[in-house]
Design an enzyme around this catalytic site. Structure first.
Site, PDB file in Angstrom:
ATOM      1  N   GLU A 149     -26.197   3.446 106.983  1.00  0.00           N
ATOM      2  CA  GLU A 149     -27.497   3.566 107.645  1.00  0.00           C
ATOM      3  C   GLU A 149     -28.330   4.641 106.972  1.00  0.00           C
ATOM      4  O   GLU A 149     -27.818   5.721 106.666  1.00  0.00           O
ATOM      5  CB  GLU A 149     -27.353   3.940 109.130  1.00  0.00           C
ATOM      6  CG  GLU A 149     -26.813   2.833 110.000  1.00  0.00           C
ATOM      7  CD  GLU A 149     -26.858   3.160 111.495  1.00  0.00           C
ATOM      8  OE1 GLU A 149     -27.718   3.963 111.907  1.00  0.00           O
ATOM      9  OE2 GLU A 149     -26.027   2.605 112.221  1.00  0.00           O
TER      10      GLU A 149
ATOM     11  N   GLU B 206     -20.673   6.136 114.583  1.00  0.00           N
ATOM     12  CA  GLU B 206     -21.167   7.432 115.059  1.00  0.00           C
ATOM     13  C   GLU B 206     -20.508   7.905 116.352  1.00  0.00           C
ATOM     14  O   GLU B 206     -21.182   8.037 117.391  1.00  0.00           O
ATOM     15  CB  GLU B 206     -22.691   7.381 115.251  1.00  0.00           C
ATOM     16  CG  GLU B 206     -23.459   7.044 113.994  1.00  0.00           C
ATOM     17  CD  GLU B 206     -24.980   7.231 114.145  1.00  0.00           C
ATOM     18  OE1 GLU B 206     -25.432   7.518 115.259  1.00  0.00           O
ATOM     19  OE2 GLU B 206     -25.679   7.102 113.130  1.00  0.00           O
TER      20      GLU B 206
HETATM   21  C1  FCB Z   1     -28.349   5.476 114.492  1.00  0.00           C
HETATM   22  C2  FCB Z   1     -27.719   4.305 115.208  1.00  0.00           C
HETATM   23  C3  FCB Z   1     -28.500   3.028 115.060  1.00  0.00           C
HETATM   24  C4  FCB Z   1     -29.992   3.279 115.166  1.00  0.00           C
HETATM   25  C5  FCB Z   1     -30.420   4.366 114.214  1.00  0.00           C
HETATM   26  C6  FCB Z   1     -31.898   4.638 114.215  1.00  0.00           C
HETATM   27  O1  FCB Z   1     -27.918   6.662 115.082  1.00  0.00           O
HETATM   28  O2  FCB Z   1     -26.404   4.097 114.754  1.00  0.00           O
HETATM   29  O3  FCB Z   1     -28.038   2.111 116.020  1.00  0.00           O
HETATM   30  O4  FCB Z   1     -30.305   3.580 116.475  1.00  0.00           O
HETATM   31  O5  FCB Z   1     -29.737   5.549 114.538  1.00  0.00           O
END
Ligand code: FCB
Length: 449
Positions: free
Chosen positions: A356, A174
């Site tokens: 994620e 990110e």
């Molecule tokens: C993302 C991050 C991860 C965690 C999630 C909830 O943006 O990459 O580390 O904090 O959100």
């Protein structure tokens, strides 16, 4: 368990060989912040600055994964996960950000990848999940072009040391969050509010990504894949006015195309460059040849999806869906379908992995030793279903990693937000799989829901 959606209730079968997993990151779980030669990172500094993190919490101990890694890997195996995505702490491997390599740091990650293979779990490694070595930050961090070259050197060290055992590498996690939270809002390390610097940081991170890809290749087999991990936000007009539609195009540029286009198409989106020029000298930092480096071929695109964005004609954002315990997260499973199919439409058939997706809940360890996180089960079920529909419509998605394997240090929220499939009792460090973990194990077993 009464009231729980049954794993087979939707009649959705995933393709054979689809891989289910979960994700973590180094600073959020490892602890052992000053052990075995690890140097400080920007997150150590930020968390120790009063007022930055809820309750003054830090990752000093976190969930002590540095010491408990072996039983944590047993747990991953018990849950049936086939892929584990974790990150390597840059300052544990190169404590000063450049210069000497810390052998004990490398040894830790060697034990981890070997331990995963011994249990039949495939490692997926992120090189950078926001923990810039403090010594590099002291000379400008990502504002300084040199950091991109230091990052590539570190990437080469890891490729050489672990390349034989890691089939999937992710460069940056990110980069947009570093730009926005780290340099626009100041809510993440290094805690700046400087829009001029923010987009210079965007370019240097992207350059670091490309340089790392190039530096790693000579150490890796032709089958080993590398890619970036991008948090993508489907952007929608908040209403049906032409103004909202137009504002949404630019918003999408900042959220998605600013990162996807240079990596996958070899150019920055012109509308964003023109707009950024109003307040940031980003363009002066783009040197000849940079875009060739940034667009070095990658084989994998890691997608992180949490929520959509709705944009008004004035370029403001509005909420349209219920939010979760995280103030910024609107719950909208269809956004997963939209972002996956949009990537295929605009960027072609590159292999995709979801690295994620998840939900924080007010989880409680009940007297009977269980954690009934029904909300998380419903959230995951609906996102899995949207993903299934995208696969059915031809999206080249191969794996899905839930955020997160275990509760952990959630950045400026400290330990307050629980995102794990596994509950952590922070006082005893005891691990308890939540109802969602049991449910997920059944999904994985059935390869469907
Ligand atoms: C993302 C991050 C991860 C965690 C999630 C909830 O943006 O990459 O580390 O904090 O959100």
């Amino acid at each position: 368990m009464p009231g729980h959606p049954s794993p087979t209730s939707m009649g959705l079968q995933f393709p054979e060989g689809f891989i289910w997993g979960a994700a973590t990151s180094a600073y959020q779980i490892e602890g052992a912040a000053a052990i075995d030669g690890r140097g400080p990172s920007v997150w150590d500094t930020f968390a120790k600055t009063p007022g930055r993190v809820r309750n003054g919490e830090t990752g000093d101990v976190a969930i002590d994964h540095y010491h408990r890694w072996s039983t944590d890997l047993d747990l991953i195996k018990e849950l049936g996960l086939r892929s584990y995505r974790f990150s390597i702490s840059w300052p544990r491997v190169v404590p000063g950000g450049s210069g000497p390599v810390n052998r004990k740091g490398l040894d830790f990650y060697r034990r981890l990848v070997d331990g995963l293979h011994a249990r039949g779990i495939t490692p997926m490694v992120t090189l950078y999940h926001w923990d810039t070595p403090q010594e590099l930050q002291d000379i400008g961090g990502w504002e300084n072009r040199d950091t991109a070259y230091r990052f590539a050197e570190y990437a080469a060290v890891l490729a050489e040391a672990l390349g034989d055992a890691v089939p999937n590498w992710l460069t940056l996690n990110e980069p947009k969050t570093v730009v926005q939270n780290g340099y626009l809002y100041g809510s993440h390390a290094p805690g700046k509010r400087d829009e001029a610097a923010a987009y210079v940081v965007a370019h240097h991170q992207l350059l670091g990504h490309g340089l790392a890809v190039q530096a790693m290749r000579p150490h890796l087999s032709p089958q080993t894949r590398i890619g970036p991990a991008l948090n993508l936000h489907p952007c929608y007009p908040a209403d049906d006015t032409p103004e909202a539609q137009q504002a949404t195009v630019l918003y999408d540029g900042y959220e998605n195309r600013l990162y996807l286009d240079p990596i996958l198409k070899g150019h920055y989106p012109q509308d964003v460059l023109d707009d950024v020029a109003r307040f940031s000298p980003m363009q002066q930092h783009i040197k000849d040849g940079d875009l060739e480096v940034i667009s070095s071929p990658v084989e994998l695109l890691a997608v992180q999806y949490y929520c959509p964005i709705y944009v008004t004609g004035a370029g403001e954002t509005v909420r349209k869906h219920p939010t979760s315990e995280a103030f910024w997260q609107q719950i909208y499973p269809e956004g997963m379908y939209d972002i996956l199919t949009r990537i295929k439409k605009d960027y072609g058939d590159i292999a995709l992995t979801i690295t994620e997706n998840g939900l924080p809940c007010k989880d409680v360890l009940d007297a009977d030793g269980t954690v009934q996180d029904t909300g998380r089960i419903v959230f995951l079920r609906d996102h899995f279903a949207a993903t299934h529909r995208a696969i059915t419509d031809g999206v080249n998605l191969e794996s899905y990693h839930v955020w997160s394997l275990m509760d952990n240090f959630e950045w400026q929220e400290g330990y307050d937000e629980r995102w794990g499939l596994v509950y952590i009792d922070y006082a005893s460090q005891q691990r308890t799989p939540k109802a969602s973990a049991h449910w997920y194990r059944e999904v994985i077993r059935a390869n469907g829901l």
